[in-house]
Scaffold this motif. Structure first.
Motif, PDB file in Angstrom:
ATOM      1  N   LEU A 245      41.780  -6.367 -33.197  1.00  0.00           N
ATOM      2  CA  LEU A 245      41.117  -7.580 -32.725  1.00  0.00           C
ATOM      3  C   LEU A 245      42.167  -8.609 -32.329  1.00  0.00           C
ATOM      4  O   LEU A 245      42.982  -9.036 -33.144  1.00  0.00           O
ATOM      5  CB  LEU A 245      40.218  -8.131 -33.823  1.00  0.00           C
TER       6      LEU A 245
ATOM      7  N   ASN B 234      37.371 -15.908 -34.671  1.00  0.00           N
ATOM      8  CA  ASN B 234      37.986 -14.641 -35.069  1.00  0.00           C
ATOM      9  C   ASN B 234      37.203 -13.927 -36.164  1.00  0.00           C
ATOM     10  O   ASN B 234      37.000 -12.711 -36.113  1.00  0.00           O
ATOM     11  CB  ASN B 234      39.415 -14.876 -35.594  1.00  0.00           C
ATOM     12  N   ASN B 235      36.788 -14.677 -37.194  1.00  0.00           N
ATOM     13  CA  ASN B 235      36.104 -14.055 -38.326  1.00  0.00           C
ATOM     14  C   ASN B 235      34.746 -13.489 -37.940  1.00  0.00           C
ATOM     15  O   ASN B 235      34.335 -12.451 -38.467  1.00  0.00           O
ATOM     16  CB  ASN B 235      35.979 -15.040 -39.490  1.00  0.00           C
TER      17      ASN B 235
ATOM     18  N   ARG C 288      34.012 -12.320 -34.901  1.00  0.00           N
ATOM     19  CA  ARG C 288      34.286 -11.097 -34.122  1.00  0.00           C
ATOM     20  C   ARG C 288      34.725  -9.958 -35.040  1.00  0.00           C
ATOM     21  O   ARG C 288      34.379  -8.800 -34.820  1.00  0.00           O
ATOM     22  CB  ARG C 288      35.320 -11.375 -33.022  1.00  0.00           C
ATOM     23  N   TYR C 289      35.455 -10.282 -36.100  1.00  0.00           N
ATOM     24  CA  TYR C 289      35.842  -9.269 -37.075  1.00  0.00           C
ATOM     25  C   TYR C 289      34.603  -8.726 -37.797  1.00  0.00           C
ATOM     26  O   TYR C 289      34.466  -7.520 -38.011  1.00  0.00           O
ATOM     27  CB  TYR C 289      36.846  -9.829 -38.080  1.00  0.00           C
ATOM     28  N   GLN C 290      33.686  -9.613 -38.145  1.00  0.00           N
ATOM     29  CA  GLN C 290      32.446  -9.163 -38.798  1.00  0.00           C
ATOM     30  C   GLN C 290      31.661  -8.235 -37.870  1.00  0.00           C
ATOM     31  O   GLN C 290      31.104  -7.227 -38.319  1.00  0.00           O
ATOM     32  CB  GLN C 290      31.588 -10.366 -39.213  1.00  0.00           C
TER      33      GLN C 290
ATOM     34  N   LEU D 194      32.973  -6.266 -35.645  1.00  0.00           N
ATOM     35  CA  LEU D 194      33.698  -4.990 -35.696  1.00  0.00           C
ATOM     36  C   LEU D 194      33.327  -4.212 -36.959  1.00  0.00           C
ATOM     37  O   LEU D 194      33.069  -2.998 -36.896  1.00  0.00           O
ATOM     38  CB  LEU D 194      35.209  -5.212 -35.676  1.00  0.00           C
TER      39      LEU D 194
ATOM     40  N   PRO E  67      38.746  -1.240 -38.061  1.00  0.00           N
ATOM     41  CA  PRO E  67      39.065  -2.542 -37.479  1.00  0.00           C
ATOM     42  C   PRO E  67      40.405  -3.035 -38.004  1.00  0.00           C
ATOM     43  O   PRO E  67      40.785  -2.730 -39.132  1.00  0.00           O
ATOM     44  CB  PRO E  67      37.925  -3.439 -37.964  1.00  0.00           C
ATOM     45  N   SER E  68      41.132  -3.779 -37.206  1.00  0.00           N
ATOM     46  CA  SER E  68      42.418  -4.319 -37.636  1.00  0.00           C
ATOM     47  C   SER E  68      42.526  -5.789 -37.252  1.00  0.00           C
ATOM     48  O   SER E  68      42.227  -6.165 -36.123  1.00  0.00           O
ATOM     49  CB  SER E  68      43.567  -3.538 -36.990  1.00  0.00           C
ATOM     50  N   THR E  69      42.990  -6.576 -38.214  1.00  0.00           N
ATOM     51  CA  THR E  69      43.234  -8.008 -37.969  1.00  0.00           C
ATOM     52  C   THR E  69      44.737  -8.289 -37.946  1.00  0.00           C
ATOM     53  O   THR E  69      45.153  -9.422 -38.163  1.00  0.00           O
ATOM     54  CB  THR E  69      42.577  -8.866 -39.075  1.00  0.00           C
TER      55      THR E  69
ATOM     56  N   PHE F 199      46.058 -11.441 -36.341  1.00  0.00           N
ATOM     57  CA  PHE F 199      45.602 -12.762 -36.785  1.00  0.00           C
ATOM     58  C   PHE F 199      46.746 -13.632 -37.292  1.00  0.00           C
ATOM     59  O   PHE F 199      46.715 -14.843 -37.143  1.00  0.00           O
ATOM     60  CB  PHE F 199      44.547 -12.635 -37.890  1.00  0.00           C
TER      61      PHE F 199
END
Length: 192
Positions: A37, A52-53, A55-57, A59, A71-73, A76
């Motif tokens: 991400l 960001n959070n 969009r991560y959720q 994913l 998924p990878s942060t 970030f």
């Protein structure tokens, strides 16, 4: 272990992303695919991005049933905007036991020469390329490079931009999103 890195803003993640990631996880020599991400793509406007959070959720929701896709942060906490060359250097240092490759559409391969330190990326990492309808007939001198692997993957022409616009206009675009992603977007009232 060979990890394929599929970068994107995933704003939102849609079934096209899932089809491509799953194809590489199942039908290539990659052991896993990490969907990285990107908080801020240097070629895109930041103003249109969900947090960001969130969009991560999305994913996490989308990838729940895909054990070979994670998924990878990782980007970030890296300097913004994100440059792939910096991310790859960071990953190599953090996970020396893994071999990292890139997954990209043919349209991105065509503009790879504009990327920061693209020569370093090309010499040190394999790049798995999937076709795009608009690009199939294009010529690209990089296609013949030893580290470029053009994969016969499904051609998927769905865009996150189209989905955001459809939601904003009140159109039903549910078939383009996995059920958990649609439910989260609907519940949070995103893109309206």
């Amino acid at each position: 272990m060979k990890i394929g890195l599929y970068f994107g803003t995933f704003n939102p993640i849609h079934i096209g992303h899932l089809i491509i990631a799953n194809h590489f996880a199942e039908y290539s020599d990659l052991d896993k695919v990490w969907m990285v991400l990107t908080p801020h793509n240097p070629f895109k406007k930041k103003s249109s991005l969900l947090d960001n959070n969130h969009r991560y959720q999305l994913l996490l929701e989308a990838l729940e049933d895909y054990p070979k896709i994670e998924p990878s942060t990782i980007e970030f906490n890296l300097p913004q905007p994100n440059y792939t060359t910096n991310t790859l250097a960071h990953l190599k240092e953090k996970y020396p036991q893994y071999e990292f490759s890139l997954i990209m559409g043919e349209d991105n391969l065509r503009t790879l020469h504009k990327w920061k330190n693209y020569e370093v990326i090309l010499e040190n990492h394999q790049i798995y390329v999937y076709p795009r309808i608009s690009e199939i007939t294009s010529t690209n001198s990089l296609k013949d490079h030893k580290n470029i692997k053009v994969i016969d993957a499904p051609v998927v022409e769905i865009s996150s931009t189209f989905i955001r616009k459809a939601i904003q206009e009140g159109k039903n675009c549910r078939p383009l999103l996995s059920n958990p992603v649609w439910d989260y977007i609907d519940k949070m009232n995103f893109y309206r």
